[in-house]
Design an enzyme around this catalytic site. Structure first.
Site, PDB file in Angstrom:
ATOM      1  N   GLY A   6       0.821  -1.200   0.000  1.00 24.60           N
ATOM      2  CA  GLY A   6       0.000   0.000   0.000  1.00 24.60           C
ATOM      3  C   GLY A   6       0.859   1.256   0.000  1.00 24.60           C
ATOM      4  O   GLY A   6       1.993   1.261  -0.490  1.00 24.60           O
ATOM      5  N   SER A   7       0.319   2.301   0.584  1.00 24.12           N
ATOM      6  CA  SER A   7       0.979   3.608   0.499  1.00 24.12           C
ATOM      7  C   SER A   7       2.316   3.667   1.198  1.00 24.12           C
ATOM      8  O   SER A   7       3.109   4.580   0.948  1.00 24.12           O
ATOM      9  CB  SER A   7       0.073   4.681   1.085  1.00 24.12           C
ATOM     10  OG  SER A   7      -1.142   4.696   0.362  1.00 24.12           O
ATOM     11  N   THR A   8       2.583   2.711   2.118  1.00 29.47           N
ATOM     12  CA  THR A   8       3.895   2.757   2.762  1.00 29.47           C
ATOM     13  C   THR A   8       5.000   2.605   1.732  1.00 29.47           C
ATOM     14  O   THR A   8       6.130   3.026   1.952  1.00 29.47           O
ATOM     15  CB  THR A   8       4.051   1.633   3.817  1.00 29.47           C
ATOM     16  OG1 THR A   8       3.848   0.373   3.185  1.00 29.47           O
ATOM     17  CG2 THR A   8       3.060   1.803   4.948  1.00 29.47           C
TER      18      THR A   8
END
Lengths: 466, 485
Positions: free
Chosen positions: B216-218
């Site tokens: 995801g956005s990490t």
């Protein structure tokens, strides 16, 4: 005994009887066995076992009684046979006692301590030895019972067919109130008596009346008869009792004695060919034998599927874990093999707990017994004695080879017992009797020749004789 | 008759000789092979014949041995706080084998290892009873407990590292299991084992090491690092070329942002603060698949990590353009383990140097002699110090004033990145909440942590990295920082 009184050069010099050597060796054998007990007790519980004194005294008593009997009735007997048998019997007792201490066995439903029974059987065995020495003043008496012993051997060999199989082999007779008997062990001795008597009479006919064929002397058809009969009986045992061991022993002993009697190599070739044919023939349709062969070829392949394979593999692992020096008495796990650990597979315990060093020592002890037996045969003065001695020691050697080779995976497992070592009444009693007969023959063989009648001319002329 | 007799004697000699050769072959040549045979129960008996060494955390053993009766195996393994430590120690069962540290360090723990040969030989002469050696781990008990309690009854995992050394500080995975339940070989142990195997929540799966999730956005911090390292952008406060809406390459689909956030031509710092999909998607596309793979691999992707317990390889595959653009925001075919994302955060916190993660600090012989000490080792250099500090500033903005405010700790500089990873066909399943972060003090960063929560129970809209995962990361960091004081 007899003192040299004449002056002939053929000496009736009194051969040393070596009885004191024997006594010292028997004492040594008892001592070693007692050490073995102490070792097991210290390894298992950290203290000297309570049974040590009892077993030690029992064994000393047996060895002592046997020695006194030999001293009294067979003065010139071979001094090694008795100590060797005592040592093997004593160490066998220690090993069986050690296996009795296994928690794995004690937790099984029908556990019975085997060591005390084995001591009882050993006593019966030694008693039989004393009886043999007492009754059998001369081994040639047995010659008279040639055909009776044939009959007795056949009965003994055929009887187990009518009793149910135990663990896949019909080699047991169950007598209510007495227990089970493995008649094969006794048949071994009786049949040696029959062969000796028969071959002594027929050896010339078998040796000389033959035709030459392709460089080999082939026997005449009518001489072939008894041999074919023996072969057929051994095959029958194999088929009906699924007892590979006894039939192999039986036939092997016959070939050995035949060869010694006739001095013809062709008989060996002939014998080997027939036993090979028989074995292959039976193996092709008998599942019990097939399992054994499969287990022999690759014991680990049949793990979990064939019981024989698993047993075989466990035996090999026991030997492997012993390594060079062994784990020490009482410190191995040979009881993993299961119910036959103290009988057929007792050598695995030796291999695991005494290691390669112990195994070699044990094999050499057996080799020594065979060697003394063969020596007795060489020294014996009569053909019957020679044949009987070689028959007994040869069958002993074959049995040791078949059992030890079997549990070590050298040859397929056959399910006989290691003489003296394994738990089992029939085996230990029969083998003591065997030792008794060998002692009797060796006594006759080593006994100094009776002094020749004093020659009246001896005083007058000195003749140099060749 | 003597000639054949002598031949028979020779024949008997040959029989005995054959037996002697065979016994030598079996007991000398084949002994090792037979002893190593899988069916040989002696190996197991020997393993449990004496007390097993311990696995040590903070100087205290988390394991133990108790004597049992009624079987071949004398000692049984027990754990203190089994569910807490199971993801670290693994299990060691009389009936069902062993795993993880219990398995990998069995030589030391059982005392049978080659490293202990000398000790064993010595104790053979002194008559001492053989025992096992100890494994001293790098774990921080407080951090582990914070992670485990933070996850609570939610499914998820936490991995925390010391960025300066690579030491693993926490490794939690929930739901967990108690290895003591099946350490023996009784019926009860067997039932417990079967129940665990059948459990749909897979309690024995070590999610921190063996489960890969879409990051995801990490993952945007990796994309940002790639942009800085490859010179695509150099000023984190300068505008990027990021149109809004942005259409995925070779596609008619428009990439969406979560809500209406100011992403058009946003600077790197602002884009990370708001977690702009459009900015990082285009960035990944501008860099191309090869450069993205290169950067990901510098962080440790595409390779298994051995701590020494094996962690699955995180994946950044070769891909086509639209997939690569999506991978830049962690939503395509790239996947990462929590340990991998902790390594990303740790490398950034450590000014660009990625240290090899490890969890065995020392191996001790039974007499407590240290026979092995881990030396810290640099695994790679994903970022220059300068670029690392730029990414740090971006991540710190996220925590100070962005999506990650839940991880703020008073008086400590914290950098982080949230992630809400969608998964399932057409985004059908509930997303995973991610949070990666680090804390920094004057003497460098003592802790970096990655948290993933796969919570099927939460209401869908409530699932966010900042909401679910950040508080857990915060308590883990706080536990480490408090311990340092």
């Amino acid at each position: 005994m007899s003192v040299v009184t004449n002056t002939t050069t053929i000496g009736a010099i009194d051969a040393p009887s070596r009885r004191n050597t024997e006594l010292a060796l028997v004492a040594f054998a008892v001592l070693i066995s007692v050490f073995a007990y102490a070792n097991v007790g210290l390894a298992l519980n950290g203290e000297l076992p309570a049974g040590m004194l009892g077993y030690g005294l029992g064994l000393a008593l047996l060895g002592g009684v046997a020695h006194l009997a030999v001293r009294r009735f067979a003065r010139y007997a071979d001094p090694l046979l008795l100590p060797l048998a005592t040592l093997l019997n004593g160490l066998g007792l220690a090993l069986i006692w050690r296996l009795d201490q296994s928690e794995r066995f004690q937790n099984t439903r029908d556990f019975v301590a085997a060591a005390s029974k084995q001591l009882m059987f050993s006593a019966a065995g030694v008693a039989l030895l004393v009886v043999v020495l007492l009754v059998l003043k001369d081994h040639r008496i047995l010659q008279r019972y040639t055909y009776i012993s044939m009959l007795a051997a056949l009965v003994l060999l055929i009887l187990p067919m009518f009793f149910p199989a135990v663990n896949g082999a019909k080699i047991w007779i169950k007598i209510p109130g007495v227990g089970t008997i493995q008649p094969g062990e006794f048949a071994k001795i009786i049949i040696a008596v029959f062969f000796s008597g028969y071959l002594m009479v027929k050896r010339d006919a078998l040796a000389l009346a033959s035709r030459r064929f392709m460089g080999m002397y082939l026997p005449r058809g009518r001489d072939l008869g008894p041999i074919l009969a023996i072969w057929a009986v051994s095959i029958l045992i194999l088929v009906f009792e699924t007892d590979l061991g006894t039939s192999l022993l039986f036939f092997g002993m016959f070939v050995v004695m035949l060869y010694v009697a006739t001095e013809r190599t062709s008989w060996i070739v002939f014998g080997l060919a027939m036993s090979a044919a028989g074995a292959v023939g039976v193996a092709s349709f008998e599942p019990h034998v097939q399992d054994r062969v499969t287990a022999w070829l690759d014991p680990f392949a049949g793990w979990g599927e064939i019981a024989a394979s698993e047993q075989m593999a466990k035996s090999l692992m026991a030997f492997g874990s012993g390594g060079t020096l062994g784990t020490g008495l009482g410190q191995g796990n040979s009881d993993l093999i299961g119910f036959a650990a103290n009988s057929d597979f007792i050598l695995a315990t030796v291999g695991e707990e005494l290691g390669l060093a112990g195994m070699m020592a044990f094999l050499l002890l057996y080799a020594l017994i065979v060697e003394r037996g063969v020596r007795t045969a060489l020294a014996a003065r009569d053909p019957f004695g020679k044949l009987l001695a070689i028959g007994l020691s040869g069958s002993f050697a074959i049995q040791v080879f078949v059992v030890a080779g079997g549990v070590m995976g050298l040859i397929p497992l056959t399910g006989m017992t290691m003489p003296f070592l394994a738990a089992g009444g029939s085996s230990v009693i029969a083998n003591w009797a065997l030792i008794g007969i060998l002692i009797r023959i060796s006594d006759t063989a080593r006994r100094p020749a009776p002094a020749p009648a004093p020659s009246p001319d001896a005083e007058m002329t000195q003749v140099v004789r060749p | 008759m003597n000639k054949p007799l002598r031949r028979i004697a020779m024949f008997c000699g040959i029989l005995v000789l054959a037996l002697l050769v065979r016994t030598n072959y079996l007991q000398y040549v084949r002994a090792d092979e037979l002893n190593a045979n899988e069916h040989n129960r002696r190996v197991e008996i020997e393993r449990y014949a004496h007390e097993r060494g311990d696995i040590i955390v903070d100087g205290e053993p988390v394991t133990g041995s108790v004597e049992t009766t009624g079987s071949d195996f004398r000692y049984k393994r027990v754990w203190k706080d089994g569910p807490l430590w199971a993801p670290v120690t693994g299990f060691s069962s009389q009936a069902f084998g062993s795993s993880q540290l219990e398995n990998l360090e069995d030589g030391i723990l059982s005392g049978n290892g080659d490293q202990l040969f000398f000790d064993r030989t010595l104790s053979m002469f002194t008559g001492e009873r053989q025992t096992g050696g100890n494994i001293v781990t790098t774990l921080d008990g407080a951090a582990q407990r914070a992670a485990f309690e933070g996850l609570g009854d939610k499914k998820g995992a936490v991995a925390a590292l010391d960025p300066r050394t690579g030491a693993v500080l926490a490794l939690a995975s929930t739901p967990s299991y108690d290895p003591s339940d099946f350490a023996g070989n009784s019926m009860k142990d067997s039932e417990a084992w079967q129940k665990l195997l059948k459990d749909e929540d897979k309690p024995m799966l070590n999610r921190a090491l063996r489960e890969t999730y879409p990051p995801g956005s990490t993952f945007k911090v990796v994309t940002a690092s790639a942009a800085l390292e490859n010179g695509l952008y150099s000023d984190i406060d300068a505008e990027t070329e990021s149109p809004l809406p942005w259409r995925l390459p070779l596609s008619t689909n428009l990439l969406q942002n979560e809500g209406s956030i100011p992403c058009e031509n946003a600077s790197l710092r602002e884009a990370l603060r708001w977690s702009c999909n459009t900015v990082f998607g285009k960035m990944s596309d501008d860099l191309g698949n090869d450069k993205m793979i290169e950067q990901a691999e510098k962080f440790g992707f595409n390779e298994e990590v051995f701590t020494p317990v094996r962690a699955d390889a995180a994946v950044y595959p070769k891909d086509n353009r639209p997939q690569n653009a999506m991978a830049g925001i962690g939503q395509a075919s790239n996947r990462a383990t929590p340990l991998q994302m902790a390594m990303v955060a740790a490398a950034i916190a450590n000014d660009g140097k990625l240290m090899r993660p490890y969890m065995v600090a020392q191996r001790q012989a039974p007499n407590l002699d240290v026979i092995y000490t881990h030396d810290k080792e640099q695994l790679s250099r994903p970022l220059s110090a300068e670029n690392a500090q730029k990414v740090q500033r971006m991540m710190e903005t996220v925590v100070e004033d962005g999506t990650g405010t839940n991880a703020r700790i008073d008086g400590v500089t914290v950098g982080g990145k949230t992630g809400t990873a969608q998964h399932g066909l057409n985004n059908s399943e509930k997303p995973y909440a991610w949070f990666i972060s680090y804390a920094r003090t004057d003497s460098g960063s003592p802790v970096a942590v990655a948290v993933v929560v796969e919570d099927g129970k939460a209401v869908r809209d409530d699932i966010s990295g900042g909401g679910l995962a950040a508080p857990i990361a915060k308590s883990v960091m706080k536990a480490v920082l408090d311990g340092k004081k």
